[in-house]
Design a protein around this motif. Structure first.
Motif, PDB file in Angstrom:
ATOM      1  N   ALA A   1       0.844  -0.957   0.046  1.00 20.25           N
ATOM      2  CA  ALA A   1      -0.121  -0.027  -0.112  1.00 20.25           C
ATOM      3  C   ALA A   1       0.927   1.126   0.042  1.00 20.25           C
ATOM      4  N   VAL A   2       2.105   1.127   0.699  1.00 20.63           N
ATOM      5  CA  VAL A   2       3.066   2.342   0.744  1.00 20.63           C
ATOM      6  C   VAL A   2       3.577   2.677  -0.586  1.00 20.63           C
ATOM      7  N   ARG A   3       3.948   1.518  -1.192  1.00 21.05           N
ATOM      8  CA  ARG A   3       4.770   1.776  -2.493  1.00 21.05           C
ATOM      9  C   ARG A   3       3.756   2.178  -3.731  1.00 21.05           C
ATOM     10  N   VAL A   4       2.482   1.605  -3.760  1.00 22.51           N
ATOM     11  CA  VAL A   4       1.288   2.216  -4.346  1.00 22.51           C
ATOM     12  C   VAL A   4       1.040   3.729  -3.957  1.00 22.51           C
ATOM     13  N   ALA A   5       0.875   3.908  -2.722  1.00 27.14           N
ATOM     14  CA  ALA A   5       0.562   5.386  -2.608  1.00 27.14           C
ATOM     15  C   ALA A   5       1.762   6.306  -3.153  1.00 27.14           C
ATOM     16  N   THR A   6       2.896   5.907  -2.912  1.00 28.53           N
ATOM     17  CA  THR A   6       3.875   6.663  -3.421  1.00 28.53           C
ATOM     18  C   THR A   6       3.889   6.880  -4.937  1.00 28.53           C
ATOM     19  N   GLY A   7       3.598   5.901  -5.424  1.00 31.24           N
ATOM     20  CA  GLY A   7       3.530   5.784  -7.112  1.00 31.24           C
ATOM     21  C   GLY A   7       2.505   6.596  -7.496  1.00 31.24           C
ATOM     22  N   LEU A   8       1.315   6.533  -6.812  1.00 32.95           N
ATOM     23  CA  LEU A   8      -0.082   7.634  -7.204  1.00 32.95           C
ATOM     24  C   LEU A   8       0.635   9.020  -7.144  1.00 32.95           C
ATOM     25  N   ARG A   9       1.318   9.393  -5.892  1.00 36.69           N
ATOM     26  CA  ARG A   9       1.441  10.769  -5.781  1.00 36.69           C
ATOM     27  C   ARG A   9       2.420  11.049  -6.897  1.00 36.69           C
ATOM     28  N   ALA A  10       3.543  10.247  -7.137  1.00 39.29           N
ATOM     29  CA  ALA A  10       4.663  10.546  -8.067  1.00 39.29           C
ATOM     30  C   ALA A  10       4.041  10.755  -9.530  1.00 39.29           C
ATOM     31  N   ALA A  11       3.094   9.698  -9.872  1.00 40.12           N
ATOM     32  CA  ALA A  11       2.386   9.902 -11.189  1.00 40.12           C
ATOM     33  C   ALA A  11       1.563  11.140 -11.453  1.00 40.12           C
ATOM     34  N   ARG A  12       0.828  11.656 -10.353  1.00 36.92           N
ATOM     35  CA  ARG A  12      -0.031  12.710 -10.283  1.00 36.92           C
ATOM     36  C   ARG A  12       0.948  13.786 -10.618  1.00 36.92           C
ATOM     37  N   LEU A  13       1.973  13.956  -9.744  1.00 36.39           N
ATOM     38  CA  LEU A  13       3.031  15.113  -9.629  1.00 36.39           C
ATOM     39  C   LEU A  13       3.527  15.027 -11.302  1.00 36.39           C
ATOM     40  N   ARG A  14       4.075  14.015 -11.728  1.00 36.15           N
ATOM     41  CA  ARG A  14       4.279  14.130 -13.261  1.00 36.15           C
ATOM     42  C   ARG A  14       3.495  14.486 -14.129  1.00 36.15           C
ATOM     43  N   ALA A  15       2.156  14.104 -13.904  1.00 34.28           N
ATOM     44  CA  ALA A  15       1.129  14.498 -14.732  1.00 34.28           C
ATOM     45  C   ALA A  15       1.218  16.086 -14.629  1.00 34.28           C
ATOM     46  N   SER A  16       1.219  16.773 -13.451  1.00 39.22           N
ATOM     47  CA  SER A  16       0.758  18.152 -13.341  1.00 39.22           C
ATOM     48  C   SER A  16       2.039  18.873 -13.970  1.00 39.22           C
ATOM     49  N   GLU A  17       3.342  18.167 -13.764  1.00 39.11           N
ATOM     50  CA  GLU A  17       4.530  18.886 -14.185  1.00 39.11           C
ATOM     51  C   GLU A  17       4.469  18.916 -15.898  1.00 39.11           C
ATOM     52  N   ALA A  18       3.921  17.741 -16.354  1.00 43.04           N
ATOM     53  CA  ALA A  18       3.755  17.617 -18.004  1.00 43.04           C
ATOM     54  C   ALA A  18       2.699  18.796 -18.393  1.00 43.04           C
ATOM     55  N   LEU A  19       1.473  18.999 -17.566  1.00 50.11           N
ATOM     56  CA  LEU A  19       0.616  19.892 -17.861  1.00 50.11           C
ATOM     57  C   LEU A  19       1.341  21.316 -17.827  1.00 50.11           C
ATOM     58  N   LEU A  20       1.937  21.470 -16.757  1.00 48.76           N
ATOM     59  CA  LEU A  20       2.519  22.828 -16.830  1.00 48.76           C
ATOM     60  C   LEU A  20       3.651  23.075 -17.802  1.00 48.76           C
ATOM     61  N   ARG A  21       4.317  22.151 -18.029  1.00 50.89           N
ATOM     62  CA  ARG A  21       5.393  22.232 -19.219  1.00 50.89           C
ATOM     63  C   ARG A  21       4.527  22.636 -20.447  1.00 50.89           C
ATOM     64  N   SER A  22       3.412  21.869 -20.692  1.00 49.56           N
ATOM     65  CA  SER A  22       2.758  22.002 -21.932  1.00 49.56           C
ATOM     66  C   SER A  22       2.102  23.631 -22.040  1.00 49.56           C
ATOM     67  N   LEU A  23       1.802  24.189 -20.745  1.00 44.16           N
ATOM     68  CA  LEU A  23       1.221  25.308 -20.885  1.00 44.16           C
ATOM     69  C   LEU A  23       2.365  26.293 -21.128  1.00 44.16           C
ATOM     70  N   VAL A  24       3.503  26.034 -20.315  1.00 43.39           N
ATOM     71  CA  VAL A  24       4.861  26.936 -20.594  1.00 43.39           C
ATOM     72  C   VAL A  24       5.143  27.165 -21.834  1.00 43.39           C
ATOM     73  N   ASP A  25       5.198  25.900 -22.750  1.00 43.07           N
ATOM     74  CA  ASP A  25       5.656  25.839 -24.038  1.00 43.07           C
ATOM     75  C   ASP A  25       4.656  26.479 -24.820  1.00 43.07           C
TER      76      ASP A  25
END
Length: 509
Positions: A143-167
């Motif tokens: 559960a801890v590993r998957v929770a960490t993975g969910l947070r990381a995936a969301r952070l990456r998605a947010s970063e990708a969205l931000l990068r797309s907006l910036v670009d």
């Protein structure tokens, strides 16, 4: 593993719903973290059975099991799974497939390896996975590993969205220190398009400060405006010039606001846009408005000059008619009376007086023609139609007249321009055209007075210096009208004047 009914070799997917053991449920790292639509993809690891994944299903995660890498990539591409759990054998292949598609970079891949197998552990560590988890594992560890993975995936998605907006924002986004050098903490790559310098030059002022590219005449204005905004806590928006790498000057619009970082430091977050094209367009528009205003004044002054000249001509005509002409008429009458009273005188005495009287009548005729040429009284007193008919009667050739204008008077300037157009054209017909007849058409339609004079003469007429038509064209142009001449040698001549009626000063009587 046997395929589910209706599955295909390309995307063999099945939803996995492990059995949940009844009894009190322990707190999990996934509590409050799972959102609707979140899922975990299982690739391989069939030997572990269903029980190890019960903690994930109990937290509301959707469990999806696929049979091959292609199907796994398809599920990830659909956004159905944010975390992938696979084994050391399939993990490297899947990770390579994901890395080939940048749009899938947000997914979090966990590779499982048997801790007692150094070979599996080495393969898992070398696979480039986001996380490596040993087998067997405790439910809470999973559960801890998957929770960490969910947070990381969301952070990456947010970063990708931000990068797309910036670009895709047509400007440079930044965070800089509240110092007069504007030391950049972060700056998007669009600044190179605007300034010619790469963003890395400005980060921590590594090569140059951002203040160094501000136009020297604008530096004080920028510093004062931004610092006033920092003091008041309000956003700022200002336009100023920068000097590009190639030495050219560009206008930029900067919008931003001061933010406190929590450690006592203040940062400026904002965006910089190149507005040179807009500024140049505004300048061109202002210059055009000035030119149009000047042109309008020139046109108005030309109209005033023509009006003043017409008034002067009318005054001279009336002075000639009421002054000199009347005196000469009185003298002629007096001579006629004297001759009538002295019929008994010898012819030798009367003959000189008759000669004087004839010369006096000839002078009066010339004076009337001169006065009429300056400004015909019939035009002022009775309007255009009467004046044109009077012209036709005095013309040296037969004239066919067609006049179609609404009842009432036209503006004085329009009447004068139309009259003199016909007068000059008929004079040229009589003197130079060798024509047998002429035709005059005056029609008012669509806010214009169309004046056309045609003859069947020798043709070859042209606008030239010193011709009466040249002065006539200037008079017509003063009213924003046009004058055109068609004159083919041997095929007669057509003079056409178009005079706008709307907007001209109306005749007041």
């Amino acid at each position: 593993m046997a395929r589910s009914p209706g599955s295909t070799s390309r995307q063999p997917i099945r939803r996995h719903q492990p059995a949940v053991v009844a009894g009190p449920r322990r707190a999990s790292a996934l509590d409050g973290l799972v959102r609707e639509g979140d899922g975990v993809l299982l690739l391989g690891l069939e030997e572990l059975g269903d029980d190890p994944w019960g903690v994930l299903a109990a937290s509301g995660l959707r469990m999806i099991r696929v049979e091959d890498d292609d199907a796994a990539v398809a599920v990830i591409a659909d956004g159905a799974a944010q975390v992938v759990i696979t084994d050391a054998e399939r993990g490297p292949v899947l990770i390579d497939a994901v890395c080939e598609r940048p749009e899938l970079a947000a997914v979090h891949v966990v590779v499982c390896a048997d801790l007692d197998s150094p070979e599996q552990l080495r393969r898992a560590l070398d696979s480039g996975a986001d996380d490596v988890m040993r087998i067997p594992f405790e439910p809470q560890v999973l559960a801890v590993r998957v929770a960490t993975g969910l947070r990381a995936a969301r952070l990456r998605a947010s970063e990708a969205l931000l990068r797309s907006l910036v670009d895709n924002i047509p400007g440079a986004l930044y965070r800089c220190a509240c110092d007069l050098d504007w030391t950049m903490e972060w700056l998007s790559d669009e600044i190179e398009e605007i300034s010619g310098y790469p963003a890395s030059d400005f980060i921590d002022s590594a090569v140059r400060t951002f203040a160094s590219i501000e136009h020297p005449d604008d530096h004080e204005y920028v510093a004062r405006s931004v610092m006033e905004s920092v003091d008041t806590g309000r956003p700022f928006a200002l336009e100023y010039r920068i000097v590009r790498r190639d030495g050219s000057v560009r206008w930029v619009l900067e919008r931003g606001q001061a933010q406190e970082s929590g450690d006592g430091r203040w940062w400026l977050d904002g965006a910089i846009f190149d507005v040179t094209a807009r500024r140049e367009a505004e300048l061109a528009l202002r210059e055009r408005e000035v030119i149009q205003a000047q042109l309008a004044e020139v046109r108005a002054s030309r109209t005033r000059i023509v009006d003043a000249a017409d008034r002067a001509r009318r005054d001279i005509e009336r002075n000639l008619h009421d002054g000199a002409q009347q005196r000469l008429v009185s003298v002629a009458l007096g001579l006629n009376v004297w001759l009538a009273q002295h019929r008994d005188l010898p012819e030798s005495c009367r003959a000189p007086l008759r000669a004087v009287l004839e010369e006096l009548h000839a002078g009066l005729a010339e004076l009337r023609d001169l006065a009429r040429g300056l400004h015909p009284a019939v035009l002022s007193d009775h309007g255009l139609e009467h004046a044109l008919h009077a012209l036709a009667q005095r013309a040296g050739v037969p004239v066919e007249m067609e006049i179609d204008v609404p009842p009432g008077r036209l503006p004085m300037a329009v009447e004068a321009a139309a009259y003199f157009a016909v007068s000059e054209a008929l004079t040229n017909v009589a003197r130079y055209a060798g024509a047998s007849e002429a035709r005059v058409s005056v029609v008012q339609a669509d806010g214009q007075l169309d004046v056309t004079i045609r003859d069947d003469g020798v043709g070859g007429a042209a606008l030239g210096a010193g011709s009466g038509l040249e002065g006539l064209r200037d008079r017509v142009a003063a009213l924003n009208g046009t004058l055109a001449i068609e004159s083919v040698p041997g095929n007669g001549t057509q003079v056409r004047a178009r005079l706008p009626v709307a907007g001209q000063a109306a005749l007041t009587r």
